[in-house]
Design an enzyme around this catalytic site. Structure first.
Site, PDB file in Angstrom:
ATOM      1  N   HIS A 187      13.727  -6.636  -0.302  1.00  0.00           N
ATOM      2  CA  HIS A 187      13.071  -5.968  -1.430  1.00  0.00           C
ATOM      3  C   HIS A 187      13.907  -5.960  -2.706  1.00  0.00           C
ATOM      4  O   HIS A 187      13.681  -5.157  -3.611  1.00  0.00           O
ATOM      5  CB  HIS A 187      12.707  -4.525  -1.044  1.00  0.00           C
ATOM      6  N   HIS A 287       2.392 -13.383  -1.723  1.00  0.00           N
ATOM      7  CA  HIS A 287       2.598 -11.936  -1.772  1.00  0.00           C
ATOM      8  C   HIS A 287       1.266 -11.275  -2.093  1.00  0.00           C
ATOM      9  O   HIS A 287       0.542 -11.717  -2.973  1.00  0.00           O
ATOM     10  CB  HIS A 287       3.622 -11.642  -2.879  1.00  0.00           C
TER      11      HIS A 287
END
Length: 384
Positions: A187, A287
């Site tokens: 992340h 994504h």
């Protein structure tokens, strides 16, 4: 000549922005232009683009419209402008597909596959209870999962922080076995120094990939991480055009790219990024922790791209409190998965029908989602 006559924007829960585009012959296309936490900013950008470049124009000229929106402004690129372009582009492809009575993938050249494998999130922002959640998802039919690797992490952290990350991956692997894939998302919250250590430490449990091991502005550090692991490296959710991806392709260390169909210029641009990736032997895994229009757009590109690997989707994700992507669809069954995969939607355009009444009702709610600001123990801001 058919022209674009009107558009509307709807900010809806949990954190999405929908765009409806109408044409003079009554056709309607839907797009999802949003930056999570910056929806009002993107809304203004969409209005500027629609008012200056699209109203009164033929919706069929998608490539020309994309070029005008991108190159027409002296300042270009970045998350806000590329997300605005992305949502408009999705809506134009939806209109075009409906005009020809064909799914978008047919207009892109046809299907390279019949089904698209999907994965689902477990564990939340600060990953916890991952073992039970993993078992539940696999029992529901998933064959791939993804979890955050760590909570906030210091630039150089202690052995306990590394062991906690290893323990979570070990727990999931032991609970689901070797036939289930586990994506591990750093992340961008892990500095290069710790990314090297954690990537090497979790390797015995064979993650499907380690995602965004460093921030995109530090992509030059990816070779340093790659030198410490054989686990595939994935990145790309905060990269917005083929020019952003060019560096990592030429670098040769990334194995999976993750452009977002609502951030990286839409169907037009991500199709080009996918083709570039194929030439560098890199897989595509878009994504998409977003809504149904973004996901439908992803499936159209996944269907056509030979190098598509797997698709993220937001069912059950920790951001979707009270609302999920299926609520906005006339036929939620279009995204049903079997054996961990979704049959490619074959309806015209994006292959979905939006429940406009529900969208309008949802848009009356106050939506003001922003990601949390995390801080370290010393009070300094941490990467979320």
């Amino acid at each position: 000549m058919t022209t674009i006559t009107d558009y509307e924007l709807f900010e809806v829960p949990p954190r999405w922005l929908f765009l409806k585009v109408e044409t003079s012959d009554g056709a309607v296309g839907w797009g999802e232009p949003v930056v999570e936490g910056r929806s009002k900013t993107v809304e203004t950008a969409v209005e500027e683009l629609m008012d200056n470049y699209l109203l009164g124009e033929d919706p069929a000229d998608i490539e020309d419209h994309w070029q005008a929106m991108y190159r027409g402004g002296f300042y270009r690129g970045g998350p806000v402008l590329m997300s605005a372009i992305a949502g408009i582009d999705q809506a134009l492809w939806d209109i075009k597909g409906k005009h020809f009575g064909a799914p978008v993938y047919e207009l892109l050249g046809g299907k390279a596959r019949d089904r698209v494998r999907v994965y689902q999130w477990i564990g939340g922002d600060r990953p916890a209870d991952v073992g039970d959640a993993a078992e539940e998802r696999v029992e529901e039919g998933l064959t791939a999962l993804k979890m955050n690797a760590t909570p906030e992490l210091r630039r150089v952290d202690n052995p306990a922080a590394v062991e906690a990350a290893v323990d979570r991956v070990r727990t999931v692997r032991e609970r689901v076995g070797d036939e289930v894939d586990i994506g591990l998302d750093f992340h961008g919250r892990v500095a290069k120094s710790m990314a090297k250590r954690i990537a090497e430490a979790v390797e015995p449990y064979e993650p499907m990939f380690v995602e965004e091991p460093v921030l995109p502005e530090n992509n030059d550090a990816l070779p340093h991480v790659a030198n410490h692991t054989t686990t595939p490296i994935a990145t790309g959710e905060r990269m917005y055009s083929r020019w952003d991806f060019k560096e990592v392709f030429e670098q040769g260390t990334v194995d999976v790219i993750q452009p977002d169909l609502s951030h990286a210029g839409g169907i037009t641009e991500v199709s080009k990024i996918a083709a570039m990736a194929e030439a560098y032997d890199v897989a595509l895994a878009p994504h998409c922790p977003l809504g149904p229009i973004a996901l439908a757009s992803c499936f159209q590109v996944d269907a056509n791209a030979p190098n598509a690997l797997i698709q993220e989707q937001s069912l059950g994700i920790h951001y979707n409190e009270g609302t999920d992507e299926l609520a906005y669809l006339e036929d939620p069954g279009v995204f049903d998965y079997e054996d961990g995969a979704v049959a490619v939607p074959d309806g015209p355009g994006l292959g979905i029908e939006i429940d406009e009444d529900y969208v309008r009702e949802a848009a009356e709610q106050d939506v003001d989602w922003h990601n949390p600001v995390w801080r370290h123990d010393d009070g300094s801001v941490a990467e979320w």
